[in-house]
Structures are given as structure tokens and as C-alpha cells.
Write a protein that holds these residues in place. Structure first.
Motif, mmCIF file in Angstrom:
data_model
loop_
_atom_site.group_PDB
_atom_site.id
_atom_site.type_symbol
_atom_site.label_atom_id
_atom_site.label_comp_id
_atom_site.label_asym_id
_atom_site.label_seq_id
_atom_site.Cartn_x
_atom_site.Cartn_y
_atom_site.Cartn_z
ATOM 1 N N TRP A 161 9.758 4.811 4.490
ATOM 2 C CA TRP A 161 10.404 3.568 4.054
ATOM 3 C C TRP A 161 9.596 2.346 4.468
ATOM 4 O O TRP A 161 9.508 1.363 3.728
ATOM 5 C CB TRP A 161 11.823 3.488 4.618
ATOM 6 N N LEU A 162 8.991 2.408 5.657
ATOM 7 C CA LEU A 162 8.151 1.295 6.102
ATOM 8 C C LEU A 162 6.965 1.119 5.163
ATOM 9 O O LEU A 162 6.636 -0.008 4.752
ATOM 10 C CB LEU A 162 7.666 1.555 7.532
ATOM 11 N N ASN A 163 6.335 2.208 4.778
ATOM 12 C CA ASN A 163 5.178 2.141 3.885
ATOM 13 C C ASN A 163 5.572 1.608 2.511
ATOM 14 O O ASN A 163 4.892 0.741 1.944
ATOM 15 C CB ASN A 163 4.570 3.539 3.753
ATOM 16 N N ALA A 164 6.662 2.121 1.947
ATOM 17 C CA ALA A 164 7.119 1.656 0.635
ATOM 18 C C ALA A 164 7.448 0.162 0.675
ATOM 19 O O ALA A 164 7.103 -0.586 -0.258
ATOM 20 C CB ALA A 164 8.345 2.459 0.192
ATOM 21 N N GLY A 165 8.102 -0.278 1.739
ATOM 22 C CA GLY A 165 8.450 -1.688 1.857
ATOM 23 C C GLY A 165 7.235 -2.593 1.939
ATOM 24 O O GLY A 165 7.186 -3.653 1.297
ATOM 25 N N LEU A 166 6.239 -2.178 2.704
ATOM 26 C CA LEU A 166 5.026 -2.986 2.841
ATOM 27 C C LEU A 166 4.250 -3.060 1.528
ATOM 28 O O LEU A 166 3.705 -4.115 1.170
ATOM 29 C CB LEU A 166 4.135 -2.401 3.942
ATOM 30 N N LEU A 167 4.190 -1.945 0.794
ATOM 31 C CA LEU A 167 3.494 -1.946 -0.493
ATOM 32 C C LEU A 167 4.183 -2.877 -1.490
ATOM 33 O O LEU A 167 3.526 -3.648 -2.205
ATOM 34 C CB LEU A 167 3.432 -0.526 -1.066
ATOM 35 N N PHE A 168 5.508 -2.807 -1.546
ATOM 36 C CA PHE A 168 6.230 -3.671 -2.494
ATOM 37 C C PHE A 168 6.048 -5.147 -2.138
ATOM 38 O O PHE A 168 5.812 -5.985 -3.025
ATOM 39 C CB PHE A 168 7.718 -3.323 -2.504
ATOM 40 N N LEU A 169 6.131 -5.470 -0.861
ATOM 41 C CA LEU A 169 5.942 -6.863 -0.451
ATOM 42 C C LEU A 169 4.546 -7.352 -0.817
ATOM 43 O O LEU A 169 4.367 -8.509 -1.223
ATOM 44 C CB LEU A 169 6.182 -7.002 1.059
ATOM 45 N N GLY A 170 3.557 -6.481 -0.661
ATOM 46 C CA GLY A 170 2.193 -6.866 -1.015
ATOM 47 C C GLY A 170 2.060 -7.204 -2.492
ATOM 48 O O GLY A 170 1.383 -8.175 -2.860
ATOM 49 N N LEU A 171 2.698 -6.430 -3.348
ATOM 50 C CA LEU A 171 2.658 -6.706 -4.788
ATOM 51 C C LEU A 171 3.471 -7.950 -5.140
ATOM 52 O O LEU A 171 3.028 -8.803 -5.916
ATOM 53 C CB LEU A 171 3.208 -5.501 -5.565
ATOM 54 N N TYR A 172 4.657 -8.056 -4.573
ATOM 55 C CA TYR A 172 5.577 -9.135 -4.927
ATOM 56 C C TYR A 172 5.039 -10.505 -4.501
ATOM 57 O O TYR A 172 5.083 -11.474 -5.277
ATOM 58 C CB TYR A 172 6.934 -8.876 -4.273
ATOM 59 N N ARG A 173 4.485 -10.593 -3.297
ATOM 60 C CA ARG A 173 3.995 -11.877 -2.785
ATOM 61 C C ARG A 173 2.764 -12.365 -3.534
ATOM 62 O O ARG A 173 2.524 -13.580 -3.608
ATOM 63 C CB ARG A 173 3.683 -11.752 -1.292
ATOM 64 N N ARG A 174 1.995 -11.451 -4.099
ATOM 65 C CA ARG A 174 0.803 -11.836 -4.864
ATOM 66 C C ARG A 174 1.101 -12.011 -6.348
ATOM 67 O O ARG A 174 0.196 -12.238 -7.142
ATOM 68 C CB ARG A 174 -0.294 -10.782 -4.664
ATOM 69 N N GLY A 175 2.369 -11.885 -6.710
ATOM 70 C CA GLY A 175 2.748 -12.065 -8.105
ATOM 71 C C GLY A 175 2.341 -10.917 -9.008
ATOM 72 O O GLY A 175 2.261 -11.083 -10.228
ATOM 73 N N LEU A 176 2.094 -9.744 -8.419
ATOM 74 C CA LEU A 176 1.670 -8.583 -9.202
ATOM 75 C C LEU A 176 2.849 -7.724 -9.630
ATOM 76 O O LEU A 176 2.666 -6.729 -10.338
ATOM 77 C CB LEU A 176 0.675 -7.742 -8.391
ATOM 78 N N TRP A 177 4.037 -8.073 -9.168
ATOM 79 C CA TRP A 177 5.233 -7.335 -9.571
ATOM 80 C C TRP A 177 6.377 -8.327 -9.740
ATOM 81 O O TRP A 177 6.795 -8.976 -8.786
ATOM 82 C CB TRP A 177 5.614 -6.278 -8.541
ATOM 83 N N GLU A 178 6.877 -8.414 -10.950
ATOM 84 C CA GLU A 178 8.037 -9.243 -11.233
ATOM 85 C C GLU A 178 9.218 -8.332 -11.533
ATOM 86 O O GLU A 178 9.219 -7.606 -12.529
ATOM 87 C CB GLU A 178 7.766 -10.161 -12.428
ATOM 88 N N VAL A 179 10.211 -8.366 -10.659
ATOM 89 C CA VAL A 179 11.390 -7.513 -10.828
ATOM 90 C C VAL A 179 12.263 -8.106 -11.925
ATOM 91 O O VAL A 179 12.728 -9.242 -11.817
ATOM 92 C CB VAL A 179 12.190 -7.416 -9.514
ATOM 93 N N ASP A 180 12.485 -7.345 -12.992
ATOM 94 C CA ASP A 180 13.307 -7.883 -14.079
ATOM 95 C C ASP A 180 14.782 -7.549 -13.856
ATOM 96 O O ASP A 180 15.147 -6.730 -13.003
ATOM 97 C CB ASP A 180 12.818 -7.383 -15.442
ATOM 98 N N ARG A 181 15.636 -8.198 -14.650
ATOM 99 C CA ARG A 181 17.083 -8.044 -14.479
ATOM 100 C C ARG A 181 17.534 -6.620 -14.788
ATOM 101 O O ARG A 181 18.451 -6.094 -14.155
ATOM 102 C CB ARG A 181 17.816 -9.032 -15.395
ATOM 103 N N ALA A 182 16.884 -5.987 -15.768
ATOM 104 C CA ALA A 182 17.264 -4.614 -16.129
ATOM 105 C C ALA A 182 17.072 -3.665 -14.948
ATOM 106 O O ALA A 182 17.908 -2.788 -14.699
ATOM 107 C CB ALA A 182 16.448 -4.148 -17.326
ATOM 108 N N LEU A 183 15.982 -3.846 -14.202
ATOM 109 C CA LEU A 183 15.725 -2.985 -13.052
ATOM 110 C C LEU A 183 16.788 -3.186 -11.968
ATOM 111 O O LEU A 183 17.317 -2.215 -11.414
ATOM 112 C CB LEU A 183 14.330 -3.265 -12.480
#
Length: 545
Positions: A435-457
Motif C-alpha cells: 500500500w505504501l508503494n502504490a500510494g507513493l506511485l500515485f502521488l508521483g503521477l498526480y502531482r506532476r499532472g500525469l494522472w487526472e482522476v475523472d468523475r467516472a473513476l
């Protein structure tokens, strides 16, 4: 072929492999139980198998596919063949040297890396003369490791050939190849049981079976590559710019993509300090690897090429859509699996393993570990979803740091929790690290604007959690009602239909809730169903006058 169809192709082949893996583990549990020979085989197999998971299940492809695809596009098939031959020649040379060195220094590797607990093992005088001594455990672990180590070289070369097949969108052969390991080991164990072989003989036969399976798997993908019209040549290794770039990317990619297996390897090394703990962890690993392999591997293999193509073409919106739908697909299948494995691990383990040398006490121990592993199942699959977001952009530095942090946390937690909760502490540490690894990876993508979570998700994630919770309540109720049929000693003729009915009821409840609430994309499901009907009808229409 749609994204969902590609997931289904790879996931389906992987599912077949995992099902036969169950059969293999069931036979092994019946033949060896939880004991020193089973520990020795699992310890010896974990080391080369770690590299199979690191390379063959997507990590090597994470570095190889973008470079191979670029070479194919910019230099044509001849340039791609030249690049692939350079990689294959270097890989073959390095792996040959590593294999020879490992065979020579295997006692040192076993003592320091594979099974450090055997180095400080003390014989129990109360065990009697029939028990295997610490020295014998150490010796057979070395022997098994030497026999199986060349499997590492076969799997590493298989990974490169699989990368070529995946780049040409030929996914099936590489996904189906691991099934050969299960077929061969099932045959070996069946033969050993039929001839009445003792446990140590069975362990040696299985070790040789692993080596034979490695050769067979490599041959299978090489034939598939030749049938695809592509080939590589073995030449004198040369240090080239493209090869250097591959190595720079491949090292971190292997580390990142194989964090789950690295955590398991570390856990087993620590567990070697307690007799039987290694086997308990291994037997618990198999049931939760079924959904992890079916969903996680399919996503890891398919998502990277799709993302790489979308980004190369400048289709950023398509890339974001692909990422969100992949995560949605992963959660839709793994959350209910995690809930089920957490709530009903004991009857699952009892039906799978409890026979022959596998006793009721072992069922309780393995079930406790499986329940803790299950809590980390969504995280391990999410890692497969988040990692390609970096790899497709040839960024391995950021996820490498995230992986190192989680791996370090896993080691620290495993060492601390093992002395408190034995093998359960290792399982809990593995889950927390995931869970720590998954959380860090998502934060890395989200903070750099490489992942935009849409409403459907967001909407479907909440509805998936709700549907899984309702399913969990139904499973608890069903477990209580069926307890006389699922308890130890009820017999397989009662346990199997009761468990099958319980699981089927849980699936009906979950999928009914998912479709009623909208957790499942009904339009997508109907679209796939209509496409399937059209394909079935197509041959008939062509034959009509």
C-alpha cells in the motif's frame, strides 16, 4: 482489438496457468506437507522464480518495448532486429557467467541471501532420529538451488523474446508459456507419488522438473517469434548506446515491477529462521496470486504499449482515459477478491490443501497468512497500473525511489513483526509495504499532472466498495450457515460443493450489486457482448448464397 479484449487475452492465459498452479501446489502439499523438504524446495525455487516474475511478467518489457518500438519505427525491421540481437547476445553472455558463478558459490548464497536462517539452525533433540537435521536442510537447499538456478537464465531470455512478441501485439504465447511449468511439475509429482518416492526424492525430481520447464518455455516463445516472422542472432556482445539506454531503464524497471516478489523473497529469507514458516508463506501465496496474476499481469503487459503509443502520437486525453479505465478494471475485479480471501480463507485453504501430509493445524496457519495477504491485493495490482505511467515516458527514477522506500519499510517491518507474530508478521509487513508503494506511485503521477482522476473513476470506485461490502456480508452469513459442511473433517465431498456454492453466491451478489448500482460499465459490457455475437454470426453470413 480493444483494451478490454487484450486484458482478457493475457488474463485468460494467465488464469489457465494459475489454475494449473493450484493443482501443482495441491499435489505438492499432499506429497510434502509443511516441513523441511518443502521449505528447501520453496527457498531454492524462490530465487530463480523471483527473476521470472521480475522479467517475464512485464518489468523487462517496461524498458525493452519502448526502445524496440522506437527502433522498429525509426530504423525499420532490420534496425529492430539488429537492436534485439545486441540485447540477446549481451544477455546470453552475462547470464551464462552469472549462472556459472552462482553454481560455484551457491553455499555462500544460501547462507547469506536465500536462507540465512539455516546458518544458525539448531537441531531439536526431542525430534528423534527420523527428523531431518539442520545440516541436511542446508545441504538439500544448496542441491535444489544448483539444479534450478539455470531456470533464471531461461526466464530472462524468455522475457526479451516476450517483449518482441508484445511489441508486435502477440500476447498469447508469452502469457501461456508459464503453464508448461505447471504441466511438467504436475507430471513429476504424480509420477513420484505413484512410485512411492520419499520426500527428498520428490524434492530432487521437482527441481529437475523446474529446469526442464524453463527450457520448454523458452523454446515455446522462440517458436512463436519465428512464426511471427522475426528472429535474433547470437553475436559477439558489443557495448552500444541503445544497449546502455536499455540497461539504465531495465534495472529500475525490474526493481519497480517486481516489488511484490521482492517483498515475498525477503519474507521467505526471514522466515527461514523458523522451520515450516517458508512453506506456510508459499502455500498462502498461491491463492492470492490467482487474481493478482490474472488482473495484474494482464494490465502490466497490455497497458504499457497502449500508453506508449498514445503518448508518442500526442494523444494525451486518450492516455488519461486508458489509465483511468485500467484502474477501474483492476479495482472492479480485485476488491471483491480481496474481501472474499480475507473473510473465508480457512475453507479455501482446507479444500485446496488439507489432505495427505498437509494437516488441519497447517490449514489454520496458512489461512491466517492468506487473510493478511488479501488486504494488500488491490495495492499490488494498482502498482501494475501506476508504473506504466512512468515507464511509457521513460522515467524510471521516480518510481524507483518509491519502490526503494517501500522495500526498506518491508524489511524493517518484517524483521520486527516476525518475532512478534511469526509468519503472520511477514504477511502483514508485505501488505503494508504494498500500500505504501502504490500510494507513493500515485502521488508521483498526480502531482506532476500525469494522472487526472475523472468523475467516472471516483463514482465507480465507491460503488465497487459498496458492492464488495454487501458481498462480504453475504459471505459471512453463508459461512455461518454452511459451517458444518466447511469444518475440518467434513470430507472433500461436502467441503467442495459447499465452498463452490458459497463463492458462487458471493459472485452473484457482487455482480448483481455492481450492475444495479452502476459500479460496472454496463454500456461497455453490452458493447463487448454485441461484438462477440457479431463475430459468431460472421462466418454464417459469409457462407450464405
Amino acid at each position: 482489438m480493444s483494451l478490454l479484449s487484450k486484458f482478457a487475452t493475457v488474463g485468460g492465459a494467465t488464469l489457465v496457468s494459475r489454475i494449473f498452479g493450484f493443482a501443482r501446489e495441491m499435489l505438492m502439499a499432499s506429497a510434502l506437507g509443511v516441513g523441511p523438504v518443502a521449505d528447501a524446495f520453496n527457498l531454492a525455487f524462490r530465487f530463480p522464480n523471483l527473476f521470472r516474475r521480475l522479467f517475464a511478467e512485464g518489468a523487462f518489457n517496461s524498458a525493452f518495448i519502448p526502445l524496440f518500438a522506437r527502433s522498429l519505427e525509426e530504423e525499420g525491421e532490420e534496425g529492430a532486429r539488429r537492436f534485439a540481437s545486441e540485447v540477446f547476445s549481451t544477455l546470453f553472455t552475462v547470464l551464462s557467467a552469472v549462472t556459472v558463478l552462482a553454481m560455484v558459490f551457491m553455499p555462500f548464497l544460501v547462507k547469506t541471501i536465500i536462507a540465512p536462517g539455516l546458518a544458525v539452525c539448531v537441531d531439536d533433540p526431542s525430534a528423534g532420529g527420523a527428523a531431518i537435521s539442520c545440516a541436511e536442510r542446508y545441504d538439500i537447499t544448496i542441491a535444489f538451488s544448483r539444479i534450478m538456478f539455470p531456470y533464471l537464465a531461461c526466464m530472462s531470455m524468455l522475457a526479451m523474446v516476450s517483449g518482441i512478441l508484445n511489441a508486435f501485439r502477440r500476447f498469447f504465447a508469452a502469457a501461456a508459456a508459464p503453464t508448461l511449468l505447471n504441466f511438467i511439475l504436475i507430471g513429476v509429482i504424480g509420477y513420484a507419488l505413484k512410485t512411492g518416492a520419499d520426500k527428498q526424492t520428490i524434492g530432487f525430481l521437482m527441481s529437475w522438473g523446474v529446469l526442464a520447464a524453463g527450457i520448454a518455455q523458452l523454446a515455446m516463445v522462440v517458436v512463436a517469434m519465428r512464426l511471427a516472422g522475426f528472429g535474433v542472432a547470437l553475436k559477439r556482445p558489443r557495448w552500444t548506446k541503445a544497449l546502455k539506454r536499455l540497461l539504465v531503464l531495465a534495472g529500475p524497471a525490474a526493481l519497480i515491477g517486481g516489488i511484490t516478489q521482492i517483498n515475498l523473497f525477503v519474507g521467505q529469507a526471514i522466515a527461514s529462521f523458523k522451520p515450516g514458516a517458508v512453506s506456510i508463506l508459499q502455500y498462502a501465496d498461491r491463492p492470492y496470486q490467482l487474481p493478482l496474476g490474472m488482473v495484474g499481469v494482464a494490465i502490466g503487459v497490455v497497458l504499457l504499449p497502449e500508453l506508449a503509443r498514445a503518448l508518442k502520437a500526442g494523444h494525451l486525453r486518450e492516455a488519461q482515459h486508458t489509465q483511468n479505465r485500467s484502474l477501474e478494471f483492476a479495482l472492479f475485479l480485485t476488491v471483491p477478491a480481496a474481501v472474499a480471501l480475507f473473510l473465508i480463507p480457512e475453507p479455501i485453504i482446507r479444500v485446496i490443501y488439507e489432505r495427505g501430509q498437509f494437516e488441519a493445524s497447517a490449514t489454520v496457519a496458512v489461512a491466517a497468512v492468506l487473510g493478511l495477504y488479501a488486504l494488500g491485493l488491490p495495492a499490488f495490482v494498482m502498482i501494475k497500473v501506476f508504473s506504466p505511467g512512468f515507464f511509457a515516458r521513460e522515467d524510471t527514477r521516480t518510481p524507483m525511489f518509491a519502490t526503494l522506500i517501500s522495500a526498506g519499510a518491508n524489511i524493517v517491518l518484517s524483521l520486527g513483526l516476525f518475532w512478534l507474530f511469526s509468519e503472520r508478521g511477514i504477511a502483514l509487513a508485505t501488505t503494508i509495504a504494498g500500500w505504501l508503494n502504490a500510494g507513493l506511485l500515485f502521488l508521483g503521477l498526480y502531482r506532476r499532472g500525469l494522472w487526472e482522476v475523472d468523475r467516472a473513476l471516483l463514482k465507480r470506485t465507491l460503488l465497487v466498495l459498496l458492492s464488495a461490502a454487501v458481498m462480504g456480508a453475504a459471505l459471512v452469513f453463508g459461512l455461518d450457515q454452511l459451517s458444518p459442511w466447511l469444518s475440518s473433517g467434513a470430507g472433500l465431498h461436502r467441503e467442495l460443493p459447499a465452498l463452490a456454492g458459497l463463492v458462487a453466491a458471493g459472485m452473484v451478489v457482487y455482480f448483481a450489486m455492481a450492475f444495479l448500482t452502476g459500479a460496472a460499465d454496463r454500456e461497455l459490457v453490452l458493447k463487448v457482448a454485441r461484438r462477440g455475437r457479431r463475430r459468431q454470426a460472421a462466418p454464417v453470413s459469409k457462407e450464405a448464397p
